[in-house]
Design an enzyme around this catalytic site. Structure first.
Site, PDB file in Angstrom:
ATOM      1  N   ASP A 123       5.955   6.829   3.650  1.00 23.58           N
ATOM      2  CA  ASP A 123       6.305   7.635   2.476  1.00 23.58           C
ATOM      3  C   ASP A 123       6.164   9.130   2.739  1.00 23.58           C
ATOM      4  O   ASP A 123       6.908   9.951   2.178  1.00 23.58           O
ATOM      5  CB  ASP A 123       5.413   7.261   1.288  1.00 23.58           C
ATOM      6  CG  ASP A 123       5.840   5.962   0.612  1.00 23.58           C
ATOM      7  OD1 ASP A 123       6.837   5.367   1.062  1.00 23.58           O
ATOM      8  OD2 ASP A 123       5.181   5.550  -0.361  1.00 23.58           O
TER       9      ASP A 123
ATOM     10  N   LYS B 128       0.954  -7.616   0.335  1.00 26.43           N
ATOM     11  CA  LYS B 128      -0.246  -7.765  -0.492  1.00 26.43           C
ATOM     12  C   LYS B 128      -0.609  -6.401  -1.081  1.00 26.43           C
ATOM     13  O   LYS B 128      -1.172  -5.546  -0.404  1.00 26.43           O
ATOM     14  CB  LYS B 128      -1.422  -8.312   0.313  1.00 26.43           C
ATOM     15  CG  LYS B 128      -2.691  -8.480  -0.525  1.00 26.43           C
ATOM     16  CD  LYS B 128      -3.852  -9.009   0.315  1.00 26.43           C
ATOM     17  CE  LYS B 128      -5.110  -9.179  -0.519  1.00 26.43           C
ATOM     18  NZ  LYS B 128      -5.708  -7.907  -0.940  1.00 26.43           N
TER      19      LYS B 128
ATOM     20  N   SER C  32      -2.257  -5.832   3.347  1.00 27.71           N
ATOM     21  CA  SER C  32      -3.281  -5.076   2.638  1.00 27.71           C
ATOM     22  C   SER C  32      -3.492  -3.683   3.235  1.00 27.71           C
ATOM     23  O   SER C  32      -2.617  -2.835   3.162  1.00 27.71           O
ATOM     24  CB  SER C  32      -4.572  -5.892   2.627  1.00 27.71           C
ATOM     25  OG  SER C  32      -5.526  -5.330   1.761  1.00 27.71           O
TER      26      SER C  32
END
Length: 545
Positions: A300, A314, A289
């Site tokens: 990223d 998740k 999460s």
């Protein structure tokens, strides 16, 4: 209480839950009203006519939870006690005993004790089994016995507990307990700072900022951020932690839902602490999460090198909806996407297999995305580290030993055989490891994999069908083969299992802080993170600087 009053108490809760859920069913209000009326009538008639006494509250709660279990494990109903616990998890602050306690066989087993908090002051140790609280014998109770350990500050709670076969008594004096999101930070060496984030409560970002700034003052020019086994928490805290390392107005996460108002783009809003300091983030299969938001976003944005093992996966976002009588519905409202466009959700709860289990996205179906500098990353299966470390992955042997509490219980036995080590680092010798393997052969702590369990179930069914005698020889042969392979697994993973035993032991003698002091010098994954940071050419090559 008379059943009439119990029904009045519970039915509105159900109605609220259905009305909320119904809003997602394309506003088909007639069908919603029809189903609520059917359920209300059924519940009333069942409570009136059933042959045995029914507890309407328990029955309704089971009905609600059974309804939600078919959706996903994160859409859940919270009763009043659950709401209180949720607030504790969100804030990290509560009045209590300051220990991790689990209910097992109607007893309360102390799993971990936090230094200088009430349980520690009362003399409790991991492995102690609390049997009596305030004169109430827990073995006779049904439900959550831990409720007996709750109360206001300075409440005195007498207890009895079993320790290694002896019955002892003590008194816990409840006090304010603060569970930090950042339980530890320190310099590893003259230039490397280390920060652990265990969960994302309301003060996680501030605690991380304080740790980062203090480490920089101590000379840190590179950082290891440890998110292993961090199950997540508050979304805004994850964004603010990213903001410590990236500029203002950077997109960190996007949420997408079939309901327009739940779609959102979350950006950093503050000035960063340091956008240049080299950063390694450690994750494992239990990092989930919010941990995946931080690691995924900084991966990223090519802001950090991620190491360890693939994270949990998740990618679902929940919202708490207040219901009547201080209850709540926590419901999945959207999916989150990292800056490159990845949704890292691993299980597809909209599609189930023949056993009713959510289908895991196959690796061949992962979609490719690109980081800001063009590195390929993939969706569908958690965050895959830039550097995957075999020693960070939990294999079947490790999983079973943790699941069966074999390591926890053996360490308890070892601790009481060696009670006076103090600050000396405990060592698991080869002789100790052989003793541990023998310990696993006892029925209580049997090293059972799913294969073993399935085989034993087959024999049980065969006995019911009275054909067990015909297959007993083949059964024994197959069981022996499986057990032999399990022993080979224990030998193959000896060093990793020894490390787990030592880790648990250090917590017994030196609490959590002692473990982290040991880990920053001895944990192989942390050492790998430092090595990557020290080799700036390799670090820059990974994130294409």
């Amino acid at each position: 209480m008379h059943s009439y009053f119990k029904k009045k108490y519970v039915i509105p809760v159900l109605a609220s839950a259905f009305l909320f859920v119904g809003a997602s069913f394309k506003n088909d209000f007639f069908e919603i009203a029809k189903q609520i009326e059917i359920f209300t009538t059924l519940f009333k008639e069942l409570n009136t006519n059933y042959v045995d006494e029914i507890n309407p509250g328990d029955l309704m709660e089971k009905g609600i939870k059974s309804m939600l279990v078919n959706l996903d494990p994160y859409t859940v109903y919270f009763n009043e006690q659950d709401v209180l616990q949720f607030k504790i998890n969100s804030t990290g602050e509560y009045t209590g005993v300051g220990a991790m306690i689990a209910q097992e066989d109607n007893l309360l087993v102390v799993r971990e004790v936090y230094k200088d908090f009430p349980a520690d002051k009362a003399g409790l140790k991991p492995g102690d089994k609390i049997t009596v609280v305030s004169g109430i014998t827990l073995a006779t109770l049904k439900g959550d016995s831990s409720e007996l350990l709750k109360g206001s500050k300075n409440t005195r709670i007498p207890i009895q507990f079993n320790r290694q076969g002896k019955t002892l008594s003590s008194e816990i004096v409840l006090d304010e307990v603060i569970i930090k999101s950042v339980p530890f930070y320190s310099m590893i060496d003259s230039k490397t700072g280390y920060i652990v984030i265990e969960h994302f409560s309301q003060k996680a970002a501030q605690e991380t900022k304080t740790a980062l700034e203090n480490l920089k003052k101590q000379g840190a020019t590179q950082i290891v951020l440890d998110l292993r086994s961090n199950p997540g928490g508050l979304l805004n805290e994850a964004i603010d932690i990213c903001n410590l390392f990236v500029p203002k107005n950077e997109i960190i996460v996007t949420t997408k839902s079939k309901i327009e108002k739940h779609n959102a783009v979350y950006k950093t809003t503050n000035e960063p602490v340091d956008t240049e300091i080299p950063l390694v983030i450690i994750v494992n299969g239990r990092s989930a999460s919010a941990s995946e938001i931080v690691s995924g976003a900084l991966q990223d944005l090519d802001r950090a090198v991620i190491i360890g093992s693939r994270s949990y996966g998740k990618g679902l976002v929940q919202k708490q909806i207040p219901l009547t009588y201080d209850t709540q519905l926590k419901v999945t409202i959207s999916k989150y996407y990292t800056p490159s466009g990845r949704c890292i959700q691993a299980l597809d709860y909209a599609h189930k297999d023949k056993n009713g289990l959510a289908i895991r996205t196959a690796e061949k179906n992962y979609n490719a995305f690109k980081t800001r500098k063009g590195r390929l990353v993939y969706d569908g299966g958690g965050i895959l580290p830039d550097v995957v470390l075999a020693e960070a992955q939990e294999n079947i042997a490790i999983e079973q030993l943790l699941k069966n509490d074999a390591i926890f219980n053996y360490v308890t036995k070892w601790y009481y055989k060696n009670p006076n080590l103090g600050s000396t680092t405990p060592a698991i010798t080869d002789s100790d490891y052989q003793d541990f393997k023998q310990f696993l052969k006892s029925d209580k702590y049997a090293f059972d994999t799913e294969t073993t369990a399935a085989l034993k179930n087959t024999l049980a069914v065969a006995k019911e069908e009275k054909i067990d005698a015909a297959i007993q020889a083949e059964y024994n042969q197959l069981l022996n083969a499986i057990q032999k392979s399990q022993q080979e697994l224990l030998d193959k993973n000896q060093e990793q299992i020894k490390n787990l035993l030592v880790t648990e032991l250090i917590k017994r003698y030196q609490y959590q802080e002692g473990y982290y002091q040991y880990a920053i010098q001895n944990n192989s994954v942390i050492k790998k993170g430092v090595a990557i940071l020290n080799d700036r050419t390799a670090y820059n090559k990974i994130i294409k600087l």
